[in-house]
Design a protein around this motif. Structure first.
Motif, short mmCIF file in Angstrom:
data_model
loop_
_atom_site.label_atom_id
_atom_site.label_comp_id
_atom_site.label_asym_id
_atom_site.label_seq_id
_atom_site.Cartn_x
_atom_site.Cartn_y
_atom_site.Cartn_z
N ALA A 21 -18.73 6.28 -6.82
CA ALA A 21 -17.96 6.17 -8.06
C ALA A 21 -16.49 5.95 -7.74
O ALA A 21 -15.78 5.26 -8.46
N SER A 22 -16.06 6.57 -6.64
CA SER A 22 -14.69 6.38 -6.17
C SER A 22 -14.67 6.60 -4.66
O SER A 22 -15.61 7.15 -4.10
N GLU A 23 -13.60 6.15 -4.05
CA GLU A 23 -13.46 6.33 -2.60
C GLU A 23 -12.80 7.67 -2.33
O GLU A 23 -12.17 8.27 -3.22
N ASN A 24 -12.91 8.14 -1.10
CA ASN A 24 -12.19 9.34 -0.70
C ASN A 24 -10.70 9.08 -0.84
O ASN A 24 -10.25 7.94 -0.80
N TYR A 25 -9.93 10.15 -0.98
CA TYR A 25 -8.48 9.99 -1.06
C TYR A 25 -7.96 9.41 0.25
O TYR A 25 -8.44 9.74 1.32
N GLN A 26 -7.00 8.51 0.12
CA GLN A 26 -6.32 7.96 1.28
C GLN A 26 -4.89 8.47 1.22
O GLN A 26 -4.17 8.21 0.25
N VAL A 27 -4.48 9.21 2.24
CA VAL A 27 -3.12 9.74 2.29
C VAL A 27 -2.32 8.88 3.25
O VAL A 27 -2.78 8.57 4.35
N MET A 28 -1.13 8.47 2.80
CA MET A 28 -0.28 7.60 3.61
C MET A 28 1.12 8.20 3.71
O MET A 28 1.57 8.90 2.81
N ASN A 29 1.77 7.88 4.82
CA ASN A 29 3.13 8.35 5.07
C ASN A 29 4.00 7.18 5.50
O ASN A 29 3.59 6.37 6.32
N TYR A 30 5.20 7.11 4.92
CA TYR A 30 6.20 6.12 5.31
C TYR A 30 7.46 6.89 5.69
O TYR A 30 8.05 7.56 4.85
N GLY A 31 7.87 6.79 6.95
CA GLY A 31 9.10 7.43 7.40
C GLY A 31 10.30 6.58 7.03
O GLY A 31 10.20 5.59 6.30
N MET A 32 11.47 6.97 7.56
CA MET A 32 12.69 6.21 7.27
C MET A 32 12.51 4.74 7.65
O MET A 32 12.02 4.42 8.72
N GLY A 33 12.86 3.87 6.72
CA GLY A 33 12.68 2.43 6.93
C GLY A 33 11.28 1.95 6.62
O GLY A 33 11.02 0.75 6.60
N GLY A 34 10.35 2.88 6.38
CA GLY A 34 8.97 2.52 6.11
C GLY A 34 8.83 1.75 4.81
O GLY A 34 9.47 2.05 3.82
N THR A 35 7.99 0.73 4.84
CA THR A 35 7.78 -0.13 3.68
C THR A 35 6.37 -0.70 3.74
O THR A 35 5.68 -0.55 4.76
N ILE A 36 5.95 -1.33 2.69
CA ILE A 36 4.69 -2.07 2.70
C ILE A 36 4.91 -3.36 1.93
O ILE A 36 5.57 -3.38 0.89
N LYS A 37 4.40 -4.44 2.49
CA LYS A 37 4.58 -5.76 1.89
C LYS A 37 3.82 -5.89 0.58
O LYS A 37 2.91 -5.11 0.29
N VAL A 38 4.18 -6.90 -0.19
CA VAL A 38 3.49 -7.18 -1.45
C VAL A 38 2.00 -7.38 -1.16
O VAL A 38 1.63 -8.14 -0.27
N HIS A 39 1.19 -6.68 -1.93
CA HIS A 39 -0.26 -6.77 -1.73
C HIS A 39 -0.97 -6.36 -3.01
O HIS A 39 -0.36 -5.91 -3.97
N THR A 40 -2.27 -6.49 -2.98
CA THR A 40 -3.12 -5.99 -4.05
C THR A 40 -4.20 -5.14 -3.41
O THR A 40 -4.42 -5.25 -2.19
N ASP A 41 -4.85 -4.31 -4.16
CA ASP A 41 -5.85 -3.40 -3.62
C ASP A 41 -7.28 -3.93 -3.72
O ASP A 41 -8.23 -3.20 -3.45
N VAL A 42 -7.43 -5.18 -4.15
CA VAL A 42 -8.74 -5.81 -4.22
C VAL A 42 -8.66 -7.19 -3.56
O VAL A 42 -7.58 -7.72 -3.33
N GLU A 43 -9.82 -7.75 -3.32
CA GLU A 43 -9.88 -9.10 -2.79
C GLU A 43 -9.96 -10.08 -3.96
O GLU A 43 -10.87 -10.01 -4.78
N GLU A 44 -8.98 -10.96 -4.02
CA GLU A 44 -8.94 -11.93 -5.12
C GLU A 44 -10.19 -12.81 -5.14
O GLU A 44 -10.74 -13.14 -4.11
N GLY A 45 -10.60 -13.18 -6.34
CA GLY A 45 -11.71 -14.11 -6.50
C GLY A 45 -13.07 -13.46 -6.59
O GLY A 45 -14.04 -14.10 -6.97
N LEU A 46 -13.19 -12.19 -6.24
CA LEU A 46 -14.46 -11.51 -6.33
C LEU A 46 -14.66 -10.94 -7.73
O LEU A 46 -13.70 -10.52 -8.37
N LYS A 47 -15.87 -10.94 -8.19
CA LYS A 47 -16.22 -10.28 -9.45
C LYS A 47 -16.42 -8.78 -9.15
O LYS A 47 -16.61 -8.40 -8.01
#
Length: 150
Positions: A21-47
């Motif tokens: 029904a859902s995935e396990n929690y994903q915990v993430m850490n970003y230190g100083m200067g940490g960033t993440i590029k533009v993205h989406t959480d799904v694969e485009e084009g899939l139903k």
């Protein structure tokens, strides 16, 4: 378990009791200067059902919780002009696919650089299959989900 119950109470999402029904929690850490590029959480084009119906289908919703406060580190949805500064206890969620099953381009997001501190977040990805009765598919192409109207 307590956090999942609160998410369910606030959103009506089915998170437990059904396979994937859902995935396990994903915990993430970003230190100083940490960033993440533009993205989406799904694969485009899939139903919704393309990502393995037996494995819950596509990620219908992302539910992101902020576990720390930092200078910088905003989560930005530039296509809709929305951003959120991390604050302990705050959460944001968004639909990754439209009600007709197509990819929702509004879900592109980025994490701005952390200036001071450590940014901690936890993601809960809610899968489509267990939600299909609470958030049914619409036949009109391009329709968006309208949460909290049931």
């Amino acid at each position: 378990e307590r956090t999942s119950r609160r998410i369910k109470l606030a959103t009506k999402f089915v998170l437990t009791g059904e396979k994937m029904a859902s995935e396990n929690y994903q915990v993430m850490n970003y230190g100083m200067g940490g960033t993440i590029k533009v993205h989406t959480d799904v694969e485009e084009g899939l139903k919704p059902w393309d990502d393995g119906f037996l494995y819950g289908g596509q990620r219908l919703v992302t539910y992101m919780m902020y576990l720390s406060e930092v200078d910088g580190g905003r989560t930005v949805f530039s296509s809709v002009g929305v951003s959120q500064q991390p604050k302990v206890g705050d959460a944001v969620f968004w639909f990754n696919i439209r009600s007709d099953g197509s990819f929702d381009t509004r879900s592109y997001h980025t994490g701005c650089p952390v200036i001071v501190g450590n940014k901690w977040i936890a993601n809960k990805w809610v899968r489509w299959r267990s939600q299909m009765w609470n958030f049914p598919c619409k036949r009109r192409k391009g329709d968006y989900f309208k949460p909290f109207q049931n």
